[in-house]
Design an enzyme around this catalytic site. Structure first.
Site, short mmCIF file in Angstrom:
data_model
loop_
_atom_site.label_atom_id
_atom_site.label_comp_id
_atom_site.label_asym_id
_atom_site.label_seq_id
_atom_site.Cartn_x
_atom_site.Cartn_y
_atom_site.Cartn_z
N GLU A 123 -10.96 6.18 0.42
CA GLU A 123 -9.64 5.67 0.08
C GLU A 123 -9.02 6.40 -1.11
OE1 GLU A 123 -7.13 2.84 0.70
OE2 GLU A 123 -7.75 3.83 2.51
N ARG A 158 0.89 -1.17 0.00
CA ARG A 158 0.00 0.00 0.00
C ARG A 158 0.92 1.20 0.00
NH1 ARG A 158 -2.46 4.00 -0.73
NH2 ARG A 158 -4.39 4.66 0.30
N HIS A 206 -3.20 10.36 5.78
CA HIS A 206 -4.62 10.73 5.74
C HIS A 206 -4.90 11.90 6.68
CE1 HIS A 206 -5.17 6.55 4.33
NE2 HIS A 206 -4.56 6.15 5.42
N HIS A 226 2.75 6.61 6.46
CA HIS A 226 2.94 5.21 6.79
C HIS A 226 2.85 4.35 5.53
CE1 HIS A 226 -1.37 6.17 7.18
NE2 HIS A 226 -1.59 4.92 6.75
N GLU A 266 -6.09 6.23 11.37
CA GLU A 266 -6.31 4.88 10.82
C GLU A 266 -6.09 3.84 11.90
OE1 GLU A 266 -4.46 3.84 7.00
OE2 GLU A 266 -3.55 2.12 8.04
N HIS A 305 1.86 6.86 2.16
CA HIS A 305 0.76 7.81 2.10
C HIS A 305 0.43 8.31 3.50
CE1 HIS A 305 -1.16 4.05 3.30
NE2 HIS A 305 -2.21 4.75 3.72
#
Length: 396
Positions: free
Chosen positions: A177, A106, A111, A154, A115, A109
């Site tokens: 997402e 993943r 946010h 992360h 999370e 990135h």
């Protein structure tokens, strides 16, 4: 399969046969259902077809299934989500299921939302760096948690032998997402001369940065041992971003268990608290409510029905299978009953730093008996059966 009669108990043989034929009939009320129908969906939701007579009034939908969502396929795995778009009542929490193949990454990135994650399957390596330049790297497996505060960059990568699948929970129902901050996207939208000045290298160094559409979840070699990914000289974060939930000693009852994980045992998790509840066939999560916030649920295995009391004479009953999401608005009384023949396992998740619930049984046990007798017109047998100690799963 268990379902409700008009009196709120189990269906009689005759009424069960009617429900299986998809006819909404109970005790002489209702009628046949000769029009179009989806029998498999009706069989999964018997309490919508023949509701208990205790159901009344109007409540928003409190159930949605991940199996009814769109799946995004990528080179490194897949993902799907339930946000406020799918479950309109859930304005404070959104959920994502993600699968990463072995080596699947993943993309690096961050946010706006925090999370929280519960690993459903396999193993993953997670990395992060906080605002003070402190480092975090760990391997997590089934039953483990992680928590990344809002804005903390992360990554997640699937490990051998078969990658990982995990539930992500975000403390914002509007989370999407597709709206995360991606490393490649940031670099692609920064002039090369600015990147050159920032990193002290020629602008040509960035000629090969891939388009964000090529990444998101992409295949990569499976990393080596955890020790090889430890950064020499790095200072570790003061509170680990991972937690071994299954290593916690559970609250044990005769017909179930509960593991409660909040900031008291997982200090990094400042905005999400959770409980992993297991209920044996025929037992149920006791009548209770939460005095601090809404409850978002994820059903891992088994089947259940949930009754929700919304005050002012309103109540509804919902049925759940594995991979369903449930929701209970703030302070509404409810129960979750195992209606299958295997162990029911599900997560209760809260946008809070601590777990709190009020047990109906305990409340009445700690209230003067004569006041309870006068309020409910109950007999002494009921009063003697009340428990001063909370039991999340009953029979205790």
């Amino acid at each position: 399969m268990l379902a409700a009669t008009a009196a709120g108990g189990l269906l009689t043989t005759a009424t069960l046969a009617q429900a299986q034929k998809s006819d909404p009939i109970a005790n002489g009320r209702g009628g046949t259902n000769p029009g179009p129908m989806n029998p498999s969906r009706i069989a999964q939701n018997p309490d919508l077809m023949v509701p208990p007579s205790t159901d009344a009034g109007e409540l928003p939908n409190l159930r949605f299934s991940f199996d009814d969502t769109h799946i995004r396929l990528s080179g490194g795995g897949w993902t799907r989500q339930v946000t406020v778009r799918e479950l309109g009542v859930s304005k404070d929490i959104a959920g994502v299921i993600m699968r990463l193949n072995a080596g699947g990454v993943r993309e690096l990135h961050w946010h706006k939302a925090a999370e929280w994650a519960y690993v459903l399957y396999g193993r993953a390596r997670i990395t992060a760096v906080d605002a003070d330049g402190r480092n975090f790297v760990d391997d997590v497996g089934a039953g483990d948690l992680w928590y990344f505060p809002s804005g903390i960059p992360h990554s997640i990568q699937g490990l051998d032998p078969d990658g990982t699948e995990f539930l992500l929970v975000f403390d914002d129902g509007d989370f999407d997402e597709d709206n995360t901050f991606l490393l490649s996207d940031f670099l692609k939208h920064t002039p090369p001369e600015v990147l050159a000045k920032n990193f002290g290298v020629p602008a040509s160094s960035f000629a090969g940065v891939p388009d964000p559409s090529e990444l998101y979840m992409f295949p990569a070699p499976v990393p080596g041992p955890l020790s090889a990914d430890k950064i020499a000289g790095a200072v570790e974060v003061p509170h680990a971003f991972s937690h071994r939930m299954m290593a916690q000693a559970p609250i044990k009852m005769k017909h179930g268990t509960a593991r409660i994980t909040d900031s008291s045992v997982f200090p990094a998790s400042r905005t999400i608290a959770a409980a992993l509840v297991e209920v044996e066939p025929g037992a149920m999560r006791e009548l209770h409510w939460h005095p601090n916030t809404n409850e978002w649920q994820y059903y891992i295995q088994g089947q259940a029905r949930m009754g929700v009391f919304a005050a002012s004479g309103a109540a509804r009953t919902f049925d759940f299978q594995a991979n369903d999401v449930g929701y209970v608005p703030f302070a509404m009384g409810h129960y979750i009953e195992n209606t299958g023949n295997t162990t029911l396992r599900y997560l209760e998740v809260f946008k809070s730093d601590h777990f709190a619930d009020v047990s109906l049984n305990q409340w009445l046990a700690l209230t003067p008996p004569e006041l309870v007798r006068a309020s409910l017109r109950v007999d002494s047998q009921f009063l003697h059966a009340l428990r001063k100690e909370k039991s999340p799963v009953v029979p205790a």
